[in-house]
Design an enzyme around this catalytic site. Structure first.
Site, mmCIF file in Angstrom:
data_model
loop_
_atom_site.group_PDB
_atom_site.id
_atom_site.type_symbol
_atom_site.label_atom_id
_atom_site.label_comp_id
_atom_site.label_asym_id
_atom_site.label_seq_id
_atom_site.Cartn_x
_atom_site.Cartn_y
_atom_site.Cartn_z
ATOM 1 C CG ASP A 66 -1.852 1.047 1.265
ATOM 2 O OD1 ASP A 66 -1.475 2.295 0.756
ATOM 3 O OD2 ASP A 66 -3.039 1.015 1.674
ATOM 4 C CG HIS A 67 1.760 3.783 -3.557
ATOM 5 N ND1 HIS A 67 0.692 3.380 -3.938
ATOM 6 C CD2 HIS A 67 1.519 5.092 -3.539
ATOM 7 C CE1 HIS A 67 -0.269 4.427 -4.334
ATOM 8 N NE2 HIS A 67 0.388 5.356 -4.260
ATOM 9 C CG HIS B 120 -4.165 4.286 -0.976
ATOM 10 N ND1 HIS B 120 -3.030 3.333 -0.750
ATOM 11 C CD2 HIS B 120 -4.336 4.391 -2.144
ATOM 12 C CE1 HIS B 120 -2.984 2.994 -1.930
ATOM 13 N NE2 HIS B 120 -3.528 3.540 -2.817
HETATM 14 N N1 LIG Z 1 0.457 2.140 -12.776
HETATM 15 C C1 LIG Z 1 0.233 2.693 -11.719
HETATM 16 O O1 LIG Z 1 0.370 3.722 -11.249
HETATM 17 C C2 LIG Z 1 -0.133 1.680 -10.619
HETATM 18 C C3 LIG Z 1 -0.413 2.280 -9.371
HETATM 19 C C4 LIG Z 1 -0.850 1.415 -8.473
HETATM 20 C C5 LIG Z 1 -0.633 0.006 -8.602
HETATM 21 N N2 LIG Z 1 -0.510 -0.352 -9.720
HETATM 22 C C6 LIG Z 1 -0.608 -1.906 -10.053
HETATM 23 O O2 LIG Z 1 0.599 -2.279 -10.532
HETATM 24 C C7 LIG Z 1 0.419 -3.382 -11.321
HETATM 25 C C8 LIG Z 1 1.114 -3.169 -12.663
HETATM 26 O O3 LIG Z 1 0.461 -2.133 -13.221
HETATM 27 P P1 LIG Z 1 0.937 -1.236 -14.613
HETATM 28 O O4 LIG Z 1 0.217 -0.076 -14.721
HETATM 29 O O5 LIG Z 1 2.393 -1.140 -14.633
HETATM 30 O O6 LIG Z 1 0.335 -2.411 -15.656
HETATM 31 P P2 LIG Z 1 0.771 -2.422 -17.245
HETATM 32 O O7 LIG Z 1 1.598 -0.861 -17.739
HETATM 33 O O8 LIG Z 1 -0.232 -2.854 -17.981
HETATM 34 O O9 LIG Z 1 2.064 -3.434 -17.257
HETATM 35 C C9 LIG Z 1 1.863 -4.727 -17.123
HETATM 36 C C10 LIG Z 1 3.173 -5.430 -17.501
HETATM 37 O O10 LIG Z 1 2.818 -6.848 -17.231
HETATM 38 C C11 LIG Z 1 3.579 -7.569 -18.478
HETATM 39 N N3 LIG Z 1 2.812 -8.787 -18.751
HETATM 40 C C12 LIG Z 1 1.454 -8.923 -18.915
HETATM 41 N N4 LIG Z 1 0.952 -10.002 -19.655
HETATM 42 C C13 LIG Z 1 2.303 -10.661 -19.799
HETATM 43 C C14 LIG Z 1 2.542 -12.015 -19.954
HETATM 44 N N5 LIG Z 1 1.525 -12.824 -20.465
HETATM 45 N N6 LIG Z 1 3.911 -12.366 -19.882
HETATM 46 C C15 LIG Z 1 4.912 -11.544 -19.658
HETATM 47 N N7 LIG Z 1 4.486 -10.349 -19.226
HETATM 48 C C16 LIG Z 1 3.302 -9.970 -19.214
HETATM 49 C C17 LIG Z 1 3.359 -6.479 -19.551
HETATM 50 O O11 LIG Z 1 4.456 -6.685 -20.360
HETATM 51 P P3 LIG Z 1 4.461 -6.157 -22.023
HETATM 52 O O12 LIG Z 1 3.968 -5.268 -22.317
HETATM 53 O O13 LIG Z 1 5.761 -6.280 -22.381
HETATM 54 O O14 LIG Z 1 3.815 -7.547 -22.613
HETATM 55 C C18 LIG Z 1 3.757 -5.241 -18.597
HETATM 56 O O15 LIG Z 1 5.198 -5.211 -18.455
HETATM 57 C C19 LIG Z 1 -1.005 -3.879 -11.319
HETATM 58 O O16 LIG Z 1 -1.319 -4.614 -10.409
HETATM 59 C C20 LIG Z 1 -1.923 -2.357 -10.932
HETATM 60 O O17 LIG Z 1 -2.838 -2.523 -10.253
HETATM 61 C C21 LIG Z 1 -0.021 0.176 -10.686
#
Ligand SMILES: NC(=O)c1ccc[n+]([C@@H]2O[C@H](COP(=O)([O-])OP(=O)(O)OC[C@H]3O[C@@H](n4cnc5c(N)ncnc54)[C@H](OP(=O)(O)O)[C@@H]3O)[C@@H](O)[C@H]2O)c1
Length: 497
Positions: free
Chosen positions: A185-186, A248
């Site tokens: 929970d950042h 949060h």
């Molecule tokens: N972004 C934020 O600000 C934020 C904030 C709080 C929490 N989160 C949490 O953090 C997590 C990630 O979020 P995100 O925004 O970074 O998502 P994202 O941009 O959609 O990234 C997803 C990642 O997963 C990889 N991926 C998906 N399917 C895959 C597969 N089958 N094999 C290998 N790699 C795969 C993608 O790789 P490729 O694209 O290279 O395929 C990409 O690197 C989630 O749980 C989200 O709820 C994110």
């Protein structure tokens, strides 16, 4: 830099290494930890993803991410950082790909002498948390032998209700003991939330007043000026209650209301936090209707420009009933807090971005100044979490000069005003703690359980009726009902200037 030999050498494995979170938060955090000499002597960062093919492409991406998002640049650490970076292109939904990853990790472990210790960071969509854990098990990638450790850092959301959270927890805890699970929970990594605990327990000025005898109400707000951004797919199925309140805001509540822990260990602090969550007074459906307000933004003016309403955002259904705003009144039913309302508020496209905890103290009796000035302002203690990090104390003083009258004045401490980049990002602290094995700033399972139980009770009532959305304009402070909630009690939301 000479990196620390006190910390165990390890592999830091990032699933989702090409994703948004990794680029915006993880590489900049790791880079800053390197600059500060807070990484172990042998640390290898292994990224996996699909869209990049080679290690070179990965290093370029990491460089760009550091250039765009790191609070410090200091290029002289670049080469050292590059040497830590490794990459394997894999599709983790494919078991052959995973087996390939297992042997790649073993190779890097050998060449970088990281001694079998590993952090697995799941920066992937929540539906992947379970399948990845299953593959870690199938490929024997978690051993937990007495002289090595493997830890799991898992992003939010942890489930979408109590049942799914339980199922996910059963899966990961079959593989990792609780002390090896780092549920992020950042907000807990934010400087001022850690400081909130210090301010409470290190000051004889505040702690004796921190109870229902002296405190009139507590307001916890996390307001965002931005809209939905790029997270439409997730947000449409989550909404503000699950996305912000479940984690949060309830964690901010727990830190504000908890009893002094017996010591500063992870176990002791989390024991006290969970008691607060346990003591939240359950509400009947009727009470939920009366105490919880939901909202969704319409088009409006935000930051001087016209912005679309939520239903007109790309990817959002034109009839979406997803809430982008929640306000609520709740009670913590224990000896310290009986009768003190806690008002929680969060939303998107509100007038300003801010996160703060406001402690409003009780008013003085209606004599002396109060007799002639019934509208004297209350004493407020404001813990500012973001964007400004600091503390403000509002009290009443005589107007300067010959004129009669009492005015509110403020004493302010600003931690990040002069040096905005000195303050570490939450992920720096969280990654450093996971490598050290300190779970204090992560959510323990029983906390998650109580958080979902409370949230589920609200969702259940909401499902019974369709809300009349949209009900607030972008750039405002949310629906009228949220102001009404406090007005009914003769109170108002405090907004810092
Ligand atoms: N972004 C934020 O600000 C934020 C904030 C709080 C929490 N989160 C949490 O953090 C997590 C990630 O979020 P995100 O925004 O970074 O998502 P994202 O941009 O959609 O990234 C997803 C990642 O997963 C990889 N991926 C998906 N399917 C895959 C597969 N089958 N094999 C290998 N790699 C795969 C993608 O790789 P490729 O694209 O290279 O395929 C990409 O690197 C989630 O749980 C989200 O709820 C994110």
């Amino acid at each position: 830099v000479k990196l620390t030999t006190v910390l165990d050498s390890c592999l830091f494995v990032i699933f989702g290494a090409t994703g948004d979170l990794a680029q915006r938060k993880l590489y900049p955090a790791l880079y800053n930890l390197l600059i500060e000499g807070r990484l172990p002597e042998n640390l290898a960062i292994v990224g996996t993803g699909r869209r990049l093919e080679t290690r070179e492409a990965f290093i370029n991406m990491v460089d760009e991410s550091v250039a765009s998002f790191s609070r410090r640049s200091e290029p002289k650490f670049k080469n050292q950082f590059h040497r830590m970076l490794h990459y394997l292109q894999t599709d983790f939904s494919d078991s052959e790909g995973f087996a390939e990853l297992a042997s790649f990790l073993a190779q890097v472990e050998e060449s970088q002498q990281t001694r079998g210790n590993r952090v697995y960071f799941l920066a992937v969509a929540p539906e992947q948390f379970g399948p990845i854990t299953e593959q870690l098990r199938a490929n024997r990638m978690v051993r937990q032998s007495p002289d090595t450790w493997q830890r799991l850092m898992i992003e939010k959301p942890f489930g979408r209700d109590l049942d799914s959270a339980r199922a996910l927890n059963a899966q990961i805890s079959a593989l990792f003991p609780e002390e090896s699970i780092f549920r992020i929970d950042h907000y807990l990594g934010k400087e001022m939330l850690q400081n909130l605990v210090a301010i409470r327990f290190a000051n004889s000025l505040f702690e004796p007043l921190w109870n229902s005898r002296f405190i009139d109400n507590v307001q916890i707000s996390v307001t965002e000026a931005g809209g939905i951004g790029t997270r439409v797919r997730y947000y449409e199925t989550a909404g503000a209650l699950r996305d912000m309140v479940q984690n949060h805001l309830l964690q901010m509540l727990a830190l504000t209301a908890m009893e002094p822990p017996v010591d500063l260990s992870a176990q002791a602090i989390r024991n006290e936090k969970v008691k607060v969550l346990q003591a939240i007074k359950p509400m009947t459906p009727f009470e939920i209707e009366a105490n919880v307000v939901r909202g969704q933004y319409a088009a409006g003016l935000s930051g001087g420009r016209v912005v679309a309403g939520y239903r007109d955002e790309e990817g959002v259904a034109p009839t979406s009933t997803t809430e982008t705003f929640v306000a609520m009144r709740l009670f913590v039913q224990n000896f310290r807090w009986a009768g003190v309302p806690f008002y929680l508020r969060t939303g998107k496209r509100l007038a300003r971005r801010s996160a703060e905890v406001v402690i409003e103290f009780k008013s003085m009796p209606g004599v002396l100044y109060f007799a002639s000035e019934p509208r004297l302002q209350p004493n407020l203690l404001v813990i500012k979490v973001q964007p400004e990090e600091g503390v403000a104390l509002q009290f009443n003083a005589k107007k300067m000069g010959g004129t009669e009258g009492i005015v509110p004045v403020k004493m302010e401490f600003c931690q990040n005003c002069e040096f905005p980049h000195h303050s570490p990002e939450a992920y720096e602290r969280l990654i450093a703690d996971a490598i050290r094995g300190d779970t204090t700033l992560f959510t323990r399972w029983d906390e998650v359980e109580h958080q979902w139980r409370f949230i589920d009770s609200i969702v259940e009532v909401w499902q019974e009726a369709s809300p009349s959305f949209p009900n607030y304009g972008a750039g405002t402070w949310g629906p009228r009902e949220a102001d009404e909630l406090l007005r009914q009690d003769g109170r108002q939301w405090h907004v810092s200037d």
